[in-house]
Motif scaffolding. Structure first.
Motif, PDB file in Angstrom:
ATOM      1  N   ASP A   1       4.503 -12.264  -4.298  1.00 23.22           N
ATOM      2  CA  ASP A   1       4.530 -11.092  -5.163  1.00 23.22           C
ATOM      3  C   ASP A   1       5.251  -9.979  -4.427  1.00 23.22           C
ATOM      4  OD1 ASP A   1       3.101 -12.242  -7.239  1.00 23.22           O
ATOM      5  OD2 ASP A   1       1.167 -11.620  -6.448  1.00 23.22           O
ATOM      6  N   PRO A   2       6.011  -9.171  -5.150  1.00 18.92           N
ATOM      7  CA  PRO A   2       6.672  -8.051  -4.475  1.00 18.92           C
ATOM      8  C   PRO A   2       5.631  -7.063  -3.941  1.00 18.92           C
ATOM      9  CG  PRO A   2       6.957  -7.914  -6.860  1.00 18.92           C
ATOM     10  CD  PRO A   2       6.271  -9.221  -6.565  1.00 18.92           C
ATOM     11  N   HIS A   3       6.006  -6.351  -2.921  1.00 23.55           N
ATOM     12  CA  HIS A   3       5.126  -5.342  -2.334  1.00 23.55           C
ATOM     13  C   HIS A   3       4.787  -4.306  -3.404  1.00 23.55           C
ATOM     14  CE1 HIS A   3       3.771  -2.098   0.271  1.00 23.55           C
ATOM     15  NE2 HIS A   3       3.573  -3.037   1.186  1.00 23.55           N
ATOM     16  N   PRO A   4       3.530  -3.829  -3.455  1.00 22.38           N
ATOM     17  CA  PRO A   4       3.123  -2.866  -4.496  1.00 22.38           C
ATOM     18  C   PRO A   4       3.995  -1.614  -4.562  1.00 22.38           C
ATOM     19  CG  PRO A   4       1.200  -3.661  -3.317  1.00 22.38           C
ATOM     20  CD  PRO A   4       2.412  -4.203  -2.604  1.00 22.38           C
ATOM     21  N   VAL A   5       4.556  -1.202  -3.457  1.00 26.70           N
ATOM     22  CA  VAL A   5       5.360   0.021  -3.451  1.00 26.70           C
ATOM     23  C   VAL A   5       6.624  -0.143  -4.310  1.00 26.70           C
ATOM     24  CG1 VAL A   5       6.801  -0.370  -1.391  1.00 26.70           C
ATOM     25  CG2 VAL A   5       6.011   1.928  -1.945  1.00 26.70           C
ATOM     26  N   THR A   6       7.079  -1.390  -4.508  1.00 24.15           N
ATOM     27  CA  THR A   6       8.272  -1.595  -5.329  1.00 24.15           C
ATOM     28  C   THR A   6       8.002  -1.312  -6.803  1.00 24.15           C
ATOM     29  OG1 THR A   6       7.852  -3.958  -5.655  1.00 24.15           O
ATOM     30  CG2 THR A   6       9.206  -3.340  -3.749  1.00 24.15           C
ATOM     31  N   GLY A   7       6.735  -1.286  -7.198  1.00 25.71           N
ATOM     32  CA  GLY A   7       6.387  -1.004  -8.580  1.00 25.71           C
ATOM     33  C   GLY A   7       6.190   0.464  -8.888  1.00 25.71           C
ATOM     34  N   LEU A   8       6.285   1.327  -7.878  1.00 23.28           N
ATOM     35  CA  LEU A   8       6.119   2.763  -8.117  1.00 23.28           C
ATOM     36  C   LEU A   8       7.363   3.313  -8.809  1.00 23.28           C
ATOM     37  CD1 LEU A   8       4.511   3.847  -4.720  1.00 23.28           C
ATOM     38  CD2 LEU A   8       3.366   3.412  -6.890  1.00 23.28           C
TER      39      LEU A   8
END
Length: 112
Positions: free
Chosen positions: A6-13
């Motif tokens: 899964d992509p790092h959560p920060v990429t979804g900000l």
């Protein structure tokens, strides 16, 4: 075959939403449903010009609606979240929770 991570959560900000002042605007508007410009300016400790600039960014992105009118003889400006603004705020909160969870779990980024 490498496992898909899964992509790092920060990429979804979202850069539009995540900026501190704009996140504050969206949060207050979400809580109030309809908020007056002067109240928002005071609550967030902003100048009128600074608040106006951030509102223009949010309005252009379709996240808030701005309504101008009068209360008595005084000109007033109100804003409210659009459905897209509400979703964007919820998405941002979800990504922040994922990021916090990862940090609290002591997760580290592993190289593939």
């Amino acid at each position: 075959m490498t496992a898909q991570r899964d992509p790092h959560p920060v990429t979804g900000l979202d850069d539009v939403v995540h900026q501190r002042v704009r996140l504050g605007i969206l949060t207050v508007a979400h809580q109030a449903r309809r908020v007056e410009f002067g109240f928002l300016r005071t609550a967030l400790g902003l100048t009128a010009g600074n608040l106006s600039q951030h509102l223009a960014v949010l309005e252009k992105a379709g996240l808030v609606e701005i309504e101008k009118g009068y209360e008595g003889k005084r000109a007033r400006t109100w804003l409210c979240l659009t459905p897209a603004g509400d979703r964007a705020l919820q998405d941002e909160v979800t990504q922040l929770k994922r990021l916090i969870h990862q940090i609290e779990q002591g997760g580290s980024v592993q190289e593939s």
